[in-house]
Design a protein around this motif. Structure first.
Motif, PDB file in Angstrom:
ATOM      1  N   ARG A  20      -0.553  18.911  39.025  1.00 45.41           N
ATOM      2  CA  ARG A  20       0.107  17.340  39.510  1.00 45.41           C
ATOM      3  C   ARG A  20      -0.756  16.687  40.969  1.00 45.41           C
ATOM      4  O   ARG A  20      -0.778  15.367  40.550  1.00 45.41           O
ATOM      5  N   ILE A  21      -0.597  17.692  41.333  1.00 48.63           N
ATOM      6  CA  ILE A  21      -1.517  17.123  42.851  1.00 48.63           C
ATOM      7  C   ILE A  21      -3.181  17.093  43.024  1.00 48.63           C
ATOM      8  O   ILE A  21      -3.421  15.104  43.351  1.00 48.63           O
ATOM      9  N   LYS A  22      -3.665  17.553  42.013  1.00 44.81           N
ATOM     10  CA  LYS A  22      -4.769  17.213  42.244  1.00 44.81           C
ATOM     11  C   LYS A  22      -5.862  16.808  40.801  1.00 44.81           C
ATOM     12  O   LYS A  22      -6.770  16.186  40.623  1.00 44.81           O
ATOM     13  N   GLY A  23      -4.798  17.365  40.109  1.00 43.26           N
ATOM     14  CA  GLY A  23      -5.315  16.408  38.549  1.00 43.26           C
ATOM     15  C   GLY A  23      -6.178  17.246  38.161  1.00 43.26           C
ATOM     16  O   GLY A  23      -6.785  17.402  36.653  1.00 43.26           O
ATOM     17  N   TYR A  24      -6.656  18.830  38.173  1.00 40.45           N
ATOM     18  CA  TYR A  24      -6.972  19.454  37.236  1.00 40.45           C
ATOM     19  C   TYR A  24      -6.807  20.698  36.649  1.00 40.45           C
ATOM     20  O   TYR A  24      -5.388  20.303  37.108  1.00 40.45           O
ATOM     21  N   ARG A  25      -6.518  20.804  35.371  1.00 36.53           N
ATOM     22  CA  ARG A  25      -6.028  21.648  34.815  1.00 36.53           C
ATOM     23  C   ARG A  25      -6.500  22.703  35.232  1.00 36.53           C
ATOM     24  O   ARG A  25      -7.826  23.482  36.415  1.00 36.53           O
ATOM     25  N   ARG A  26      -6.360  23.919  35.327  1.00 39.34           N
ATOM     26  CA  ARG A  26      -6.223  25.482  35.586  1.00 39.34           C
ATOM     27  C   ARG A  26      -8.365  25.725  34.775  1.00 39.34           C
ATOM     28  O   ARG A  26      -8.867  26.514  35.386  1.00 39.34           O
ATOM     29  N   ASP A  27      -8.310  25.231  33.520  1.00 41.88           N
ATOM     30  CA  ASP A  27     -10.088  25.655  33.093  1.00 41.88           C
ATOM     31  C   ASP A  27     -10.792  24.917  33.875  1.00 41.88           C
ATOM     32  O   ASP A  27     -11.566  25.629  33.844  1.00 41.88           O
ATOM     33  N   GLU A  28     -10.327  23.994  34.217  1.00 39.14           N
ATOM     34  CA  GLU A  28     -11.299  23.328  35.027  1.00 39.14           C
ATOM     35  C   GLU A  28     -10.990  23.532  36.260  1.00 39.14           C
ATOM     36  O   GLU A  28     -12.386  23.671  36.922  1.00 39.14           O
ATOM     37  N   VAL A  29     -10.557  24.497  36.771  1.00 41.27           N
ATOM     38  CA  VAL A  29     -10.790  25.080  38.586  1.00 41.27           C
ATOM     39  C   VAL A  29     -10.942  26.541  39.206  1.00 41.27           C
ATOM     40  O   VAL A  29     -12.122  27.069  39.510  1.00 41.27           O
ATOM     41  N   VAL A  30     -10.200  27.387  37.729  1.00 45.33           N
ATOM     42  CA  VAL A  30     -10.913  28.418  37.601  1.00 45.33           C
ATOM     43  C   VAL A  30     -11.652  29.213  37.794  1.00 45.33           C
ATOM     44  O   VAL A  30     -12.948  28.686  37.151  1.00 45.33           O
ATOM     45  N   GLY A  31     -12.724  30.165  38.881  1.00 47.19           N
ATOM     46  CA  GLY A  31     -14.005  30.187  39.198  1.00 47.19           C
ATOM     47  C   GLY A  31     -14.882  29.576  39.550  1.00 47.19           C
ATOM     48  O   GLY A  31     -15.912  29.934  39.867  1.00 47.19           O
ATOM     49  N   THR A  32     -14.028  27.940  40.487  1.00 48.10           N
ATOM     50  CA  THR A  32     -15.122  27.414  41.194  1.00 48.10           C
ATOM     51  C   THR A  32     -14.667  27.451  42.900  1.00 48.10           C
ATOM     52  O   THR A  32     -13.630  27.614  43.093  1.00 48.10           O
ATOM     53  N   ASN A  33     -15.670  27.075  43.759  1.00 52.40           N
ATOM     54  CA  ASN A  33     -15.355  27.141  45.210  1.00 52.40           C
ATOM     55  C   ASN A  33     -14.134  26.079  45.081  1.00 52.40           C
ATOM     56  O   ASN A  33     -14.133  24.700  44.673  1.00 52.40           O
ATOM     57  N   TYR A  34     -13.376  26.074  46.473  1.00 47.80           N
ATOM     58  CA  TYR A  34     -12.356  25.431  46.948  1.00 47.80           C
ATOM     59  C   TYR A  34     -12.865  23.717  47.591  1.00 47.80           C
ATOM     60  O   TYR A  34     -12.048  22.815  47.894  1.00 47.80           O
ATOM     61  N   SER A  35     -13.434  24.209  47.806  1.00 51.04           N
ATOM     62  CA  SER A  35     -14.508  23.266  48.653  1.00 51.04           C
ATOM     63  C   SER A  35     -15.128  21.917  48.004  1.00 51.04           C
ATOM     64  O   SER A  35     -14.816  20.853  48.387  1.00 51.04           O
ATOM     65  N   ARG A  36     -14.626  21.990  46.533  1.00 55.72           N
ATOM     66  CA  ARG A  36     -14.870  20.724  45.905  1.00 55.72           C
ATOM     67  C   ARG A  36     -13.458  19.727  46.356  1.00 55.72           C
ATOM     68  O   ARG A  36     -13.474  18.352  45.264  1.00 55.72           O
ATOM     69  N   PHE A  37     -12.525  20.039  46.153  1.00 54.89           N
ATOM     70  CA  PHE A  37     -11.470  19.461  47.094  1.00 54.89           C
ATOM     71  C   PHE A  37     -11.731  18.389  48.380  1.00 54.89           C
ATOM     72  O   PHE A  37     -11.153  18.076  48.711  1.00 54.89           O
ATOM     73  N   TYR A  38     -12.467  18.606  49.230  1.00 53.55           N
ATOM     74  CA  TYR A  38     -12.626  18.501  50.507  1.00 53.55           C
ATOM     75  C   TYR A  38     -13.998  16.815  50.482  1.00 53.55           C
ATOM     76  O   TYR A  38     -14.643  17.349  49.227  1.00 53.55           O
ATOM     77  N   THR A  39     -13.925  16.187  50.982  1.00 51.79           N
ATOM     78  CA  THR A  39     -14.785  14.955  51.042  1.00 51.79           C
ATOM     79  C   THR A  39     -16.487  15.208  51.797  1.00 51.79           C
ATOM     80  O   THR A  39     -16.098  16.362  52.262  1.00 51.79           O
ATOM     81  N   PRO A  40     -16.974  14.499  51.421  1.00 49.85           N
ATOM     82  CA  PRO A  40     -18.565  14.818  50.858  1.00 49.85           C
ATOM     83  C   PRO A  40     -18.583  15.209  52.498  1.00 49.85           C
ATOM     84  O   PRO A  40     -19.058  15.785  53.240  1.00 49.85           O
TER      85      PRO A  40
END
Length: 377
Positions: free
Chosen positions: A46-66
């Motif tokens: 709800r907050i970040k807009g990603y489904r479970r299958d889109e983020v699990v297994g990726t690094n959480y740094s994707r949520f940070y600004t460049p």
């Protein structure tokens, strides 16, 4: 995970799973020691807009600004959590659609038998609270600045009146001396003294304008035509190395302003821009009708304004100086290059005319000073 048929919530792990998956106002998920996402809850979607299958297994740094990723903030936050037992902070984060939100973040390390096995991370969207606090902070700063300028104005007004009275006595005495027989040398001294008195009178008028003790003579004015009429004077004041460009239509709605004070204000701004460009450059003067100005200060009312902007590509103003540039006698110029009263005259005249000023400047990127005057329908 659902309750068993008897209605019992099951064991502790089932209860915990139900709790996490029922929370939608917080993103609650696990990371491995390298920051790779291992779990995801509905709050994260709800907050970040990603489904479970889109983020699990990726690094959480994707949520940070460049810019935060480039500065190594994600890894540093995990290191703080591991070394200090917890990381808590706020900052801008990215949603799936690329939009930004202000997040309150807590990261706790997860240890098993003395070994770091991952991190528990909780994120909350606090954008509305952050923006409200920023708006309140800006309003408080503007109130303090307005109170300070009002106090300086009252002090300046009293000093200017006293100084004006002293100049009047000096002028009368010089006039009486000039009427008496005297030699050529005495006449030279008298002329020199009178010129100094005239300069003092000019400074007094500037102080009175800042303190709003100078009576204005407003008239119905076509600002576009008024600016074009003084273009040659402005260009002469700027010098040959600087181009003064005008973008001021003559069909703008008229405003009630003191023509002489407006011309003096624009001239002061042009001279300041000239001094900020010792190697030459460009000064652009723009006059526009601007509507629906956002009201975030005591003097800014939503209505139609005539906006006169003087923009240069000079040295810019340091952030710590921008709050003081309208104070009398404050100047960043070297000794002998200015009295520090030019911008105070601009401030006093604009405020006394029911308007306000906005300044945008950065070191090395030039300065824009915009004067807003209300248009009365």
């Amino acid at each position: 995970m659902t309750p068993n048929p008897t209605g019992d919530l099951g064991d502790e792990s089932q209860q915990f799973g139900l709790l996490v998956n029922s929370v939608t106002d917080y993103a609650i998920y696990m990371l491995d020691p390298q920051g790779v996402i291992r779990t995801w809850n509905p709050g994260g979607e709800r907050i970040k807009g990603y489904r479970r299958d889109e983020v699990v297994g990726t690094n959480y740094s994707r949520f940070y600004t460049p810019e935060d990723v480039a500065a190594g903030v994600p890894a540093r936050n995990l290191a703080i959590a591991a070394n200090e037992g917890r990381y808590a902070g706020e900052g801008w984060r990215l949603r799936r659609d690329g939009s930004r939100f202000h997040a309150s973040v807590v990261i706790d390390p997860v240890w098993v038998d003395g070994t770091l096995v991952g991190f528990a991370k909780i994120t909350r969207d606090v954008t509305e609270r952050y923006l409200a606090q920023e708006q309140l902070r800006r309003a408080q700063q503007e109130l303090l600045q307005a109170q300070k300028m009002e106090a300086i104005g009252k002090l300046t007004l009293g000093l200017a009146h006293d100084f004006n009275n002293l100049l009047g006595v000096v002028t009368n005495c010089l006039d009486l001396i000039a009427d008496q027989p005297h030699g050529e040398l005495s006449e030279k001294y008298i002329r020199t003294a009178l010129r100094s008195v005239e300069r003092g009178a000019l400074l007094t008028r500037q102080l009175l304008t800042f303190g709003r003790g100078h009576e204005l003579s407003p008239e119905r004015l076509n600002v576009g035509k008024a600016i074009r009429d003084i273009h040659d004077m402005l260009q002469r004041s700027a010098g040959d190395a600087i181009a003064v460009e005008l973008d001021a239509s003559t069909d703008l709605p008229p405003v009630e302003l003191d023509r002489g004070q407006l011309e003096a204000a624009i001239l002061n701004l042009v001279c300041n821009s000239r001094d900020a460009m010792p190697n030459g450059g460009c000064i652009k003067i723009t006059a526009r009708l601007q509507t629906d100005v956002q009201s975030d200060g005591a003097r800014e009312q939503p209505c139609n304004y005539l906006r006169i902007e003087v923009r240069d590509n000079g040295q810019g103003i340091a952030p710590e100086d921008q709050a003081r540039i309208f104070e009398p006698f404050f100047t960043t110029k070297t000794v002998g290059r200015g009295s520090g009263l030019g911008l105070s005259q601009v401030f006093g005249f604009t405020s006394q005319s029911g308007g306000f000023i906005r300044v945008e400047s950065a070191l090395g990127s030039g300065t824009s000073i915009a004067l807003y005057y209300p248009v009365f329908e």
